[in-house]
Design a protein around this motif. Structure first.
Motif, PDB file in Angstrom:
ATOM      1  N   VAL A 120      -8.753 -26.045 -14.616  1.00 39.21           N
ATOM      2  CA  VAL A 120      -7.791 -25.261 -15.396  1.00 39.21           C
ATOM      3  C   VAL A 120      -7.124 -26.131 -16.464  1.00 39.21           C
ATOM      4  CG1 VAL A 120      -5.599 -24.011 -15.292  1.00 39.21           C
ATOM      5  CG2 VAL A 120      -7.384 -23.553 -13.592  1.00 39.21           C
ATOM      6  N   LYS A 121      -6.725 -27.342 -16.083  1.00 37.34           N
ATOM      7  CA  LYS A 121      -6.056 -28.227 -17.043  1.00 37.34           C
ATOM      8  C   LYS A 121      -6.943 -28.527 -18.245  1.00 37.34           C
ATOM      9  CE  LYS A 121      -2.925 -30.539 -13.812  1.00 37.34           C
ATOM     10  NZ  LYS A 121      -2.543 -31.810 -13.150  1.00 37.34           N
ATOM     11  N   ASN A 122      -8.231 -28.678 -18.010  1.00 37.31           N
ATOM     12  CA  ASN A 122      -9.159 -28.963 -19.107  1.00 37.31           C
ATOM     13  C   ASN A 122      -9.525 -27.689 -19.874  1.00 37.31           C
ATOM     14  OD1 ASN A 122     -11.310 -30.980 -20.320  1.00 37.31           O
ATOM     15  ND2 ASN A 122     -12.398 -29.076 -19.897  1.00 37.31           N
ATOM     16  N   ASP A 123      -9.811 -26.622 -19.144  1.00 34.29           N
ATOM     17  CA  ASP A 123     -10.450 -25.455 -19.754  1.00 34.29           C
ATOM     18  C   ASP A 123      -9.488 -24.447 -20.359  1.00 34.29           C
ATOM     19  OD1 ASP A 123     -12.813 -26.573 -18.955  1.00 34.29           O
ATOM     20  OD2 ASP A 123     -13.309 -25.047 -17.464  1.00 34.29           O
ATOM     21  N   ALA A 124      -8.241 -24.393 -19.875  1.00 36.25           N
ATOM     22  CA  ALA A 124      -7.329 -23.348 -20.357  1.00 36.25           C
ATOM     23  C   ALA A 124      -7.130 -23.442 -21.866  1.00 36.25           C
ATOM     24  CB  ALA A 124      -5.992 -23.437 -19.627  1.00 36.25           C
ATOM     25  N   LYS A 125      -6.805 -24.620 -22.344  1.00 40.61           N
ATOM     26  CA  LYS A 125      -6.595 -24.775 -23.789  1.00 40.61           C
ATOM     27  C   LYS A 125      -7.911 -24.679 -24.545  1.00 40.61           C
ATOM     28  CE  LYS A 125      -6.621 -29.899 -23.752  1.00 40.61           C
ATOM     29  NZ  LYS A 125      -7.013 -30.043 -22.325  1.00 40.61           N
ATOM     30  N   LEU A 126      -8.991 -25.180 -23.931  1.00 39.00           N
ATOM     31  CA  LEU A 126     -10.296 -25.110 -24.580  1.00 39.00           C
ATOM     32  C   LEU A 126     -10.761 -23.660 -24.706  1.00 39.00           C
ATOM     33  CD1 LEU A 126     -12.751 -26.486 -25.779  1.00 39.00           C
ATOM     34  CD2 LEU A 126     -13.587 -26.927 -23.455  1.00 39.00           C
ATOM     35  N   SER A 127     -10.419 -22.838 -23.712  1.00 41.83           N
ATOM     36  CA  SER A 127     -10.761 -21.418 -23.801  1.00 41.83           C
ATOM     37  C   SER A 127     -10.125 -20.776 -25.027  1.00 41.83           C
ATOM     38  CB  SER A 127     -10.292 -20.689 -22.537  1.00 41.83           C
ATOM     39  OG  SER A 127     -11.006 -21.112 -21.406  1.00 41.83           O
ATOM     40  N   VAL A 128      -8.876 -21.161 -25.318  1.00 41.50           N
ATOM     41  CA  VAL A 128      -8.220 -20.635 -26.515  1.00 41.50           C
ATOM     42  C   VAL A 128      -8.948 -21.113 -27.772  1.00 41.50           C
ATOM     43  CG1 VAL A 128      -6.095 -20.618 -27.868  1.00 41.50           C
ATOM     44  CG2 VAL A 128      -5.990 -20.485 -25.367  1.00 41.50           C
ATOM     45  N   ALA A 129      -9.333 -22.372 -27.787  1.00 48.90           N
ATOM     46  CA  ALA A 129     -10.050 -22.924 -28.947  1.00 48.90           C
ATOM     47  C   ALA A 129     -11.411 -22.244 -29.141  1.00 48.90           C
ATOM     48  CB  ALA A 129     -10.245 -24.425 -28.780  1.00 48.90           C
ATOM     49  N   ARG A 130     -11.966 -21.702 -28.070  1.00 43.57           N
ATOM     50  CA  ARG A 130     -13.231 -20.980 -28.144  1.00 43.57           C
ATOM     51  C   ARG A 130     -13.025 -19.478 -28.374  1.00 43.57           C
ATOM     52  NH1 ARG A 130     -18.005 -23.458 -25.900  1.00 43.57           N
ATOM     53  NH2 ARG A 130     -18.700 -21.320 -25.618  1.00 43.57           N
ATOM     54  N   GLY A 131     -11.759 -19.063 -28.496  1.00 44.38           N
ATOM     55  CA  GLY A 131     -11.434 -17.658 -28.683  1.00 44.38           C
ATOM     56  C   GLY A 131     -11.710 -17.167 -30.088  1.00 44.38           C
ATOM     57  N   SER A 174       0.854 -23.731 -25.908  1.00 43.27           N
ATOM     58  CA  SER A 174       1.641 -23.169 -24.802  1.00 43.27           C
ATOM     59  C   SER A 174       0.882 -23.259 -23.483  1.00 43.27           C
ATOM     60  CB  SER A 174       1.998 -21.715 -25.104  1.00 43.27           C
ATOM     61  OG  SER A 174       2.828 -21.620 -26.229  1.00 43.27           O
ATOM     62  N   ILE A 175      -0.386 -22.856 -23.485  1.00 45.93           N
ATOM     63  CA  ILE A 175      -1.143 -22.882 -22.234  1.00 45.93           C
ATOM     64  C   ILE A 175      -1.444 -24.319 -21.819  1.00 45.93           C
ATOM     65  CG2 ILE A 175      -3.497 -22.757 -23.157  1.00 45.93           C
ATOM     66  CD1 ILE A 175      -2.076 -20.803 -20.137  1.00 45.93           C
ATOM     67  N   HIS A 176      -1.584 -25.199 -22.793  1.00 49.25           N
ATOM     68  CA  HIS A 176      -1.773 -26.620 -22.473  1.00 49.25           C
ATOM     69  C   HIS A 176      -0.550 -27.160 -21.730  1.00 49.25           C
ATOM     70  CE1 HIS A 176      -2.853 -30.787 -22.696  1.00 49.25           C
ATOM     71  NE2 HIS A 176      -1.869 -31.075 -23.537  1.00 49.25           N
ATOM     72  N   LEU A 177       0.634 -26.856 -22.232  1.00 50.50           N
ATOM     73  CA  LEU A 177       1.865 -27.329 -21.601  1.00 50.50           C
ATOM     74  C   LEU A 177       2.041 -26.713 -20.210  1.00 50.50           C
ATOM     75  CD1 LEU A 177       4.542 -28.870 -21.713  1.00 50.50           C
ATOM     76  CD2 LEU A 177       5.546 -26.882 -22.859  1.00 50.50           C
ATOM     77  N   LEU A 178       1.831 -25.401 -20.099  1.00 49.03           N
ATOM     78  CA  LEU A 178       2.015 -24.720 -18.815  1.00 49.03           C
ATOM     79  C   LEU A 178       1.070 -25.263 -17.744  1.00 49.03           C
ATOM     80  CD1 LEU A 178       2.507 -21.023 -19.977  1.00 49.03           C
ATOM     81  CD2 LEU A 178       4.194 -22.460 -18.829  1.00 49.03           C
ATOM     82  N   THR A 179      -0.177 -25.465 -18.106  1.00 44.20           N
ATOM     83  CA  THR A 179      -1.138 -25.943 -17.112  1.00 44.20           C
ATOM     84  C   THR A 179      -0.914 -27.412 -16.762  1.00 44.20           C
ATOM     85  OG1 THR A 179      -2.765 -26.295 -18.894  1.00 44.20           O
ATOM     86  CG2 THR A 179      -2.904 -24.235 -17.657  1.00 44.20           C
ATOM     87  N   MET A 180      -0.457 -28.205 -17.714  1.00 45.99           N
ATOM     88  CA  MET A 180      -0.144 -29.599 -17.403  1.00 45.99           C
ATOM     89  C   MET A 180       1.020 -29.688 -16.409  1.00 45.99           C
ATOM     90  SD  MET A 180      -2.235 -31.738 -18.794  1.00 45.99           S
ATOM     91  CE  MET A 180      -3.502 -30.516 -18.434  1.00 45.99           C
ATOM     92  N   LEU A 181       1.966 -28.758 -16.529  1.00 43.10           N
ATOM     93  CA  LEU A 181       3.146 -28.788 -15.671  1.00 43.10           C
ATOM     94  C   LEU A 181       2.893 -28.197 -14.285  1.00 43.10           C
ATOM     95  CD1 LEU A 181       5.939 -27.747 -18.209  1.00 43.10           C
ATOM     96  CD2 LEU A 181       5.600 -30.008 -17.197  1.00 43.10           C
ATOM     97  N   PHE A 182       2.090 -27.130 -14.226  1.00 44.37           N
ATOM     98  CA  PHE A 182       2.031 -26.354 -12.985  1.00 44.37           C
ATOM     99  C   PHE A 182       0.664 -26.310 -12.312  1.00 44.37           C
ATOM    100  CE2 PHE A 182       5.471 -24.368 -15.542  1.00 44.37           C
ATOM    101  CZ  PHE A 182       6.533 -24.684 -14.692  1.00 44.37           C
ATOM    102  N   SER A 183      -0.397 -26.599 -13.026  1.00 42.32           N
ATOM    103  CA  SER A 183      -1.723 -26.458 -12.429  1.00 42.32           C
ATOM    104  C   SER A 183      -2.065 -27.632 -11.520  1.00 42.32           C
ATOM    105  CB  SER A 183      -2.790 -26.344 -13.521  1.00 42.32           C
ATOM    106  OG  SER A 183      -4.085 -26.336 -12.944  1.00 42.32           O
TER     107      SER A 183
END
Length: 235
Positions: free
Chosen positions: A187-198, A173-182
């Motif tokens: 942010v585009k690189n790290d948002a989804k990676l932050s979840v993977a590091r969660g 979800s955050i990958h899609l949102l940041t690809m569309l709006f960021s």
């Protein structure tokens, strides 16, 4: 992506010498994400639970304060509910501190320190509550254990942690949102990676156990977060 284990791939934000304008764009977008998805509200919920029915001035120390957006959200909330707070942000990156100070110019109750949190003399600051919002996922396991112990030892009333739940729906979800709006490559690189590091709930329980903390309250919050609240020293 294997969501059963934490990723340790480094985020771009953790690199040194990020151009200031790039970093500023990243920090502004993170503030928007946290406001729209309720991230700030989660930290405030934890603080509210520790300060319920208390009217005296309270000092809150934010570790890994980034652009200061969490502290500004707390300050706005405190003004609405007539709580007197002294808010202190700590971050290692001088660029983050510079940005945070500029953005917080209208908040005299907020100040910032550029430092590793471990180099701070907490006895001088006397924090009642220590918070960490989206900081722990930047750390290795043993570093988190040490952070938990530091927060538990130095927060006179307690501490609050707000961090990401590692889950495939959150990741995609955050990958899609940041690809569309960021507009930020960070942010585009790290948002989804932050979840993977969660973290998963079982991992938080194990980390708290290793830190010697047995009285933590852990709740799952919307937008795939865990809120950890610990009341210390008899409060």
């Amino acid at each position: 992506m294997n969501f059963s284990i934490r990723s340790y791939q480094q985020e771009l934000l953790d690199a040194e010498h990020i151009p200031y304008n790039d970093l500023a764009q990243n920090l502004r977008e993170l503030d928007v994400i946290n406001r729209l998805l309720g991230g700030h509200a989660i930290t405030i919920k934890g603080i509210s639970s520790l300060t319920k029915n208390l009217n005296q001035p309270i000092t809150i120390l934010d570790l890994g304060s980034g652009g200061g957006d969490t502290l500004r959200a707390i300050a706005r909330w405190a003004r609405k509910v007539n709580k007197k707070l002294n808010l202190i942000g700590v971050d290692l990156k001088p660029e983050c501190i510079d940005f945070a100070r500029k953005e917080s110019a209208d908040f005299p109750e907020i100040s910032f320190i550029q430092s590793d949190y471990r180099a701070i003399d907490a006895s001088q600051l006397q924090p009642d509550i220590i918070i960490s919002s989206l900081f722990c996922h930047h750390l290795q396991q043993q570093q988190i254990v040490e952070l938990l112990q530091w927060m538990n030892e130095n927060g006179k009333m307690g501490f609050v942690i707000n961090d990401l739940h590692r889950h495939p729906l959150a990741y995609h979800s955050i990958h899609l949102l940041t690809m569309l709006f960021s507009k930020s490559y960070l942010v585009k690189n790290d948002a989804k990676l932050s979840v993977a590091r969660g973290f998963k709930l079982s991992e938080w329980k194990e980390l708290l156990k290793k830190a010697g903390i047995s009285n933590a309250n852990i709740s799952w919050e919307w937008a795939f977060r865990h809120l950890i609240t610990v009341r210390t020293h008899g409060f």
